[in-house]
Design an enzyme around this catalytic site. Structure first.
Site: not given
Ligand SMILES: [Zn+2]
Length: 164
Positions: A11, A13
């Site tokens: 992922d 952020d």
């Protein structure tokens, strides 16, 4: 490109950079500790490194898709200077409240499946890391073993999870 059938899915952020909410400029990027080292380590073990993220700031009108692409190019260049190669970034620009549902926004597994087709991956041999339950859920729905990262040093977190 035979032999590279597995990937480390990250992922963005909260895993690569600190999640400050709708990050779209290089000035807002604060790297998570150990991220370049972690990606370099995955590279050395012949994992593809693929970033999968929701970027609903596009649908919300906070920024443009070109801003997302520019930021990803900048992040790639910065990490490469530390010997860390990201093979691809996939992102969902949508949001159900602004334009309707899609099959790519996590927790939907669409982006993982798209990457798997593009890179001819064996999903059960891949690994996904996210900082939110929806990251882990979406990866598992695609058949990828997934782990929740709750902060700290990403390299230290990944060393016991990646297989030689
Ligand atoms: Zn989408």
């Amino acid at each position: 490109m035979t032999g590279l059938h597995r990937a480390l899915f990250l992922d963005r952020d909260g895993v690569i950079n600190v999640d400050k909410g709708y990050v779209c400029l290089p000035e807002a990027i604060e790297w998570i500790p150990g991220v370049a080292e972690a990606i370099h380590y995955a590279n050395s073990l012949n994992y593809r490194v693929i970033v999968i993220s929701n970027q609903s700031g596009v649908a919300r009108g906070y920024f443009m898709e070109n801003d997302v692409k520019s930021l990803h190019e900048w992040m790639s260049r910065e990490l490469q200077r530390s010997g860390a190669l990201i093979d691809a970034f996939y992102y969902c620009p949508h949001h159900p409240d602004f334009g309707g549902p899609c099959d790519c926004r996590k927790p939907e597994p669409g982006l993982y499946l798209r990457a798997a087709r593009d890179f001819n991956l064996r999903l059960s041999e891949c690994l996904a890391v996210g900082d939110k339950p929806r990251d882990v859920d979406s990866a598992r729905r695609a058949g990828i073993p997934a782990h929740l990262f709750s902060g700290g040093d990403l390299h230290k977190f990944l060393v016991p999870l990646l297989r030689p």
